[in-house]
Design an enzyme around this catalytic site. Structure first.
Site, mmCIF file in Angstrom:
data_model
loop_
_atom_site.group_PDB
_atom_site.id
_atom_site.type_symbol
_atom_site.label_atom_id
_atom_site.label_comp_id
_atom_site.label_asym_id
_atom_site.label_seq_id
_atom_site.Cartn_x
_atom_site.Cartn_y
_atom_site.Cartn_z
ATOM 1 N N TYR A 1 11.690 14.084 2.571
ATOM 2 C CA TYR A 1 12.610 15.133 2.894
ATOM 3 C C TYR A 1 12.458 16.025 1.947
ATOM 4 O O TYR A 1 11.977 17.174 2.702
ATOM 5 C CB TYR A 1 14.044 14.536 2.644
ATOM 6 C CG TYR A 1 15.102 15.485 2.933
ATOM 7 C CD1 TYR A 1 15.759 15.310 3.726
ATOM 8 C CD2 TYR A 1 15.997 15.742 1.622
ATOM 9 C CE1 TYR A 1 16.981 16.726 3.991
ATOM 10 C CE2 TYR A 1 17.013 16.281 1.705
ATOM 11 C CZ TYR A 1 17.553 17.211 2.424
ATOM 12 O OH TYR A 1 18.529 18.467 3.115
ATOM 13 N N ASN B 1 19.907 24.464 10.382
ATOM 14 C CA ASN B 1 20.922 23.990 10.258
ATOM 15 C C ASN B 1 20.686 22.049 10.580
ATOM 16 O O ASN B 1 21.037 21.145 9.028
ATOM 17 C CB ASN B 1 21.984 24.251 10.036
ATOM 18 C CG ASN B 1 23.432 23.156 9.273
ATOM 19 O OD1 ASN B 1 23.811 23.214 7.915
ATOM 20 N ND2 ASN B 1 23.726 21.926 9.416
ATOM 21 N N GLY C 1 23.343 22.105 14.731
ATOM 22 C CA GLY C 1 23.587 20.566 14.058
ATOM 23 C C GLY C 1 24.963 20.580 13.329
ATOM 24 O O GLY C 1 25.181 20.886 12.382
HETATM 25 P P1 NAP Z 1 25.225 15.857 7.485
HETATM 26 O O1 NAP Z 1 26.603 15.754 7.924
HETATM 27 O O2 NAP Z 1 24.669 14.528 8.416
HETATM 28 O O3 NAP Z 1 25.185 16.929 9.494
HETATM 29 C C1 NAP Z 1 23.670 17.328 10.579
HETATM 30 C C2 NAP Z 1 23.912 17.668 11.433
HETATM 31 O O4 NAP Z 1 22.559 17.635 12.074
HETATM 32 C C3 NAP Z 1 24.709 16.610 12.182
HETATM 33 O O5 NAP Z 1 25.595 18.177 12.461
HETATM 34 C C4 NAP Z 1 23.483 16.555 13.429
HETATM 35 O O6 NAP Z 1 24.315 16.060 14.607
HETATM 36 C C5 NAP Z 1 22.946 17.266 13.301
HETATM 37 N N1 NAP Z 1 21.428 16.605 13.706
HETATM 38 C C6 NAP Z 1 21.118 15.543 13.178
HETATM 39 N N2 NAP Z 1 19.462 15.645 14.136
HETATM 40 C C7 NAP Z 1 19.462 16.317 15.461
HETATM 41 C C8 NAP Z 1 18.661 17.094 15.724
HETATM 42 N N3 NAP Z 1 17.346 16.328 15.911
HETATM 43 N N4 NAP Z 1 19.210 17.739 16.697
HETATM 44 C C9 NAP Z 1 20.143 18.497 16.913
HETATM 45 N N5 NAP Z 1 21.081 18.458 16.078
HETATM 46 C C10 NAP Z 1 20.805 17.342 15.181
HETATM 47 O O7 NAP Z 1 24.089 16.747 6.824
HETATM 48 P P2 NAP Z 1 24.410 17.772 5.948
HETATM 49 O O8 NAP Z 1 24.903 17.583 5.546
HETATM 50 O O9 NAP Z 1 26.163 18.877 7.071
HETATM 51 O O10 NAP Z 1 23.610 18.341 6.159
HETATM 52 C C11 NAP Z 1 23.544 19.941 6.799
HETATM 53 C C12 NAP Z 1 21.789 20.770 6.169
HETATM 54 O O11 NAP Z 1 21.944 20.680 5.398
HETATM 55 C C13 NAP Z 1 20.475 19.411 6.375
HETATM 56 O O12 NAP Z 1 19.617 20.723 7.012
HETATM 57 C C14 NAP Z 1 20.407 18.978 4.643
HETATM 58 O O13 NAP Z 1 19.293 18.524 4.998
HETATM 59 C C15 NAP Z 1 21.122 20.141 4.439
HETATM 60 N N6 NAP Z 1 20.957 19.586 3.252
HETATM 61 C C16 NAP Z 1 22.280 19.327 3.027
HETATM 62 C C17 NAP Z 1 22.467 18.881 1.881
HETATM 63 C C18 NAP Z 1 23.670 17.396 1.220
HETATM 64 O O14 NAP Z 1 24.061 17.032 -0.096
HETATM 65 N N7 NAP Z 1 25.015 17.539 2.160
HETATM 66 C C19 NAP Z 1 22.271 19.169 0.225
HETATM 67 C C20 NAP Z 1 20.881 20.112 0.893
HETATM 68 C C21 NAP Z 1 20.336 20.398 2.073
HETATM 69 P P3 NAP Z 1 24.337 14.831 15.341
HETATM 70 O O15 NAP Z 1 24.018 13.921 14.407
HETATM 71 O O16 NAP Z 1 25.636 15.051 16.907
HETATM 72 O O17 NAP Z 1 23.004 15.049 16.544
#
Ligand code: NAP
Length: 245
Positions: free
Chosen positions: A153, A88, A12
């Site tokens: 989640y 991720n 991701g």
């Molecule tokens: P984001 O901007 O929505 O990015 C998520 C990424 O995951 C995207 O590149 C998406 O790519 C990919 N993805 C989604 N479903 C997928 C699948 N089935 N197979 C492969 N790739 C997939 O989110 P982010 O904020 O960067 O989050 C990254 C990680 O950090 C996640 O695990 C999230 O839960 C965690 N997190 C984020 C926060 C926050 O505040 N942002 C806080 C705690 C934890 P495509 O859509 O192109 O596939």
């Protein structure tokens, strides 16, 4: 820290935290494999190539075991064995439990938790044979303390923590480390969609009184990938939101 000659897969990684983790490892010389479920961010591939490292993109849905197997074979044929796996990829489908549909619960568990299992269970085999490797799972502080509207989640992210600690115990004897990062509120497209009211409320609970950046999370990933004697741990990157006892 130097990751020259090491192969790093970040699931991701088209955008957000995954993208920044990929760029941070690349700055330290690592070869980077980018993954997205339906496409690859070609601008990111060009940026990585411009850094003089080997880079490769694999399209595939981590929640599908057969696709995960295909992706790993593809990477091993083209780049080599994976030294660092960062699980991720993640999604949210927020809803109060009284309105949450079974598929909204299951979809989030499938990508976040089953996806982490799929990629880990395949990649860890070659790590075990080579007696080296680091696995970093991206959880969330929501997996530690829960959150209204995020039961799916939170369950997936709490599951990742139990999974991390179990696998850490299973593979520790072969010098493989398995750790989790629990980010708090990080500015990415995942949090961009939240209303200003929710963002202001969230800030009240952050002692550092600001949101984190993807770079803050990437720094923890770099640290864990290079820490040979730290395993089974959860590092919160949250400005003090959750202080573990
Ligand atoms: P984001 O901007 O929505 O990015 C998520 C990424 O995951 C995207 O590149 C998406 O790519 C990919 N993805 C989604 N479903 C997928 C699948 N089935 N197979 C492969 N790739 C997939 O989110 P982010 O904020 O960067 O989050 C990254 C990680 O950090 C996640 O695990 C999230 O839960 C965690 N997190 C984020 C926060 C926050 O505040 N942002 C806080 C705690 C934890 P495509 O859509 O192109 O596939």
């Amino acid at each position: 820290m130097d990751f020259k000659g090491k192969n790093i897969l970040v699931t991701g990684s088209n955008r957000g935290i995954g993208r920044e983790i990929a760029l941070s490892f690349a700055r330290l010389g690592g070869n980077i494999v980018i993954n997205g479920s339906k496409s690859i961010n070609q601008e990111l591939i060009s940026e990585l190539e411009g850094m003089g490292i080997q880079t490769y993109g694999v399209i595939g849905d981590v929640s599908n075991y057969e696709e995960a197997k295909r992706m790993i074979s593809d990477i091993e044929e083209n780049i080599g064995k994976i030294d660092v796996l960062v699980n991720n990829a993640g999604i949210t489908k927020d809803e109060l439990i009284i309105r949450m549909k079974p598929e909204e619960f299951q979809d989030v568990i499938k990508v976040n938790l089953v996806g982490t299992y799929n990629m880990t269970s395949i990649v860890v085999k070659s790590m075990l044979r080579r007696r080296t490797g680091a696995i970093i799972n991206i959880s969330s502080v929501v997996g530690l303390v829960g959150n209204i509207g995020q039961s799916n989640y939170a369950a997936s992210k709490a599951g990742i923590i139990g999974f991390t600690k179990s696998i850490a115990r299973e593979v520790a004897g072969r010098s493989i480390t398995v750790n989790a990062i629990a980010p708090g509120f990080i500015e990415t497209s995942m949090t961009e969609v939240l209303s200003d009211k929710i963002k202001e409320q969230a800030k009240v609970g952050i002692p550092m009184n600001k949101f984190g950046t993807a770079r803050d999370v990437a720094e923890a990933a770099i640290f864990l990938a290079g820490a040979n004697y730290i395993t089974g741990q959860v590092i919160n990157v949250d400005g003090g939101m959750v202080m573990n006892g």
